[in-house]
Design a protein around this motif. Structure first.
Motif, PDB file in Angstrom:
ATOM      1  N   LEU B  28       0.828  -1.205   0.000  1.00  0.00           N
ATOM      2  CA  LEU B  28       0.000   0.000   0.000  1.00  0.00           C
ATOM      3  C   LEU B  28       0.863   1.257   0.000  1.00  0.00           C
ATOM      4  O   LEU B  28       0.517   2.257  -0.649  1.00  0.00           O
ATOM      5  N   THR B  93     -11.148  -3.346  -9.608  1.00  0.00           N
ATOM      6  CA  THR B  93     -10.754  -2.055  -9.056  1.00  0.00           C
ATOM      7  C   THR B  93     -10.068  -1.210 -10.117  1.00  0.00           C
ATOM      8  O   THR B  93     -10.383  -0.035 -10.315  1.00  0.00           O
ATOM      9  N   LEU B 125     -10.504  -1.617  -1.299  1.00  0.00           N
ATOM     10  CA  LEU B 125      -9.563  -2.318  -0.408  1.00  0.00           C
ATOM     11  C   LEU B 125     -10.306  -2.910   0.779  1.00  0.00           C
ATOM     12  O   LEU B 125      -9.997  -4.015   1.234  1.00  0.00           O
ATOM     13  N   PHE B 148      -9.475   0.606   6.266  1.00  0.00           N
ATOM     14  CA  PHE B 148      -9.480   1.015   4.856  1.00  0.00           C
ATOM     15  C   PHE B 148     -10.705   1.875   4.558  1.00  0.00           C
ATOM     16  O   PHE B 148     -10.625   2.893   3.859  1.00  0.00           O
TER      17      PHE B 148
END
Lengths: 106, 194
Positions: B28, B93, B125, B148
């Motif tokens: 991330l 996504t 996420l 998230f």
């Protein structure tokens, strides 16, 4: 040892190879996976390395486990898996103890 | 404890070391930095590389402490299905983000969508984390899913660049993973083998 009392005769059927707590733990751990190495079994059982090694050898000598020794990343690795005889013995032990403890209900 | 409970407990323990959080957190962080610097396509390679490194790092670092286990075929099949679902979610996504981006630059995006689009990465996420929590059976991952989603909400409410949300959540995961790894290393020394 022979149990004279018929309802407790099942005591004579207890598989003493599996009945030992450390070996029972090891067999239980291996019964739910395909195979596991020595380090995994030591970790999950809480036994010392020496103690686990002794009991694993006893189970292997009884034909309840297969032992495969290899090297991974230059480290020795010993994998253990239950045999058909081992799984049958564990199932039989479960049946024996269930019957025995059922007849001992207080 | 039934055999099913025993197997489930053993499987959960495989992911209790904190290494998973550390890897995801670093991924991330890489994505967040890539987003902020405009190099997201390049940064997207980072998580893929981390996924490729996972087996080697796990075996080299965790193996001597946790050992190795081969779970039953049913478990391996479920794990494979879960990973495929997560990868597909990643593609979805990417596709959604690309579609919305194209709509926005063409000026065709609905106003409401434009208001909340910044929260899309964090929301997706969060969905992925819920899937992972169900797959691994690790309740703490639900907590990460909430984190998230919180990041997504903050992105929308404070009109932040989504990259900061990725960096923030990534940093929290790396920190959590670091603490878990430290506890793991202290409690599980290398087991001597013959």
């Amino acid at each position: 040892m022979g149990a004279k009392n018929a309802p407790l005769a099942a005591i004579d059927d207890i598989d003493r190879t599996i009945h030992e707590p450390a070996r029972l733990i090891l067999m239980a751990l291996l019964s739910v996976v395909d195979e596991a190495d020595f380090v995994y079994l030591v970790r999950r059982s809480g036994l010392s390395a020496g103690n686990a090694g002794t009991h694993l050898k006893r189970l292997a000598d009884a034909g309840y486990l297969t032992v495969t020794k290899t090297f991974v990343d230059n480290r020795p690795q010993t994998m253990y898996a239950t045999t058909e005889a081992g799984r049958e013995a564990l199932n039989a032990y479960h049946g024996t103890m269930t019957a025995l403890l059922g007849s001992l209900k207080l | 404890m039934s055999p099913r409970d025993l197997e489930q407990h053993a499987y959960r323990s495989e992911y209790a070391s904190g290494l998973l959080e550390t890897f995801v957190g670093v991924g991330l962080l890489i994505l967040g930095v890539g987003w902020l610097t405009g190099y997201l396509p390049i940064a997207s390679v980072g998580p893929a590389l981390l996924a490729m490194l996972w087996p080697a790092v796990r075996n080299r670092f965790l193996g001597p402490r946790m050992g190795r286990v081969k779970f039953r075929a049913e478990r391996r099949r479920r794990e494979r299905t879960g990973f495929i679902a997560l990868v597909l979610l990643g593609f979805v996504t990417f596709g959604l983000a690309t579609a919305v981006f194209l709509l926005q630059i063409r000026g065709s995006a609905p106003l409401q969508l434009g208001d909340v689009i910044g929260g899309l990465p964090g929301t997706l996420l969060a969905i992925g984390a819920v899937l992972a929590a169900l797959m691994f059976g690790l309740p703490r991952i639900f907590g990460y899913a909430a984190l998230f989603f919180l990041g997504a909400v903050c992105t929308v409410v404070f009109d932040l660049d989504p990259g900061w949300s990725l960096i923030g959540t990534g940093a929290v995961l790396v920190a959590a993973g670091g603490v878990l790894l430290a506890v793991f290393v202290r409690n599980q020394p290398v087991v001597p083998v013959d």
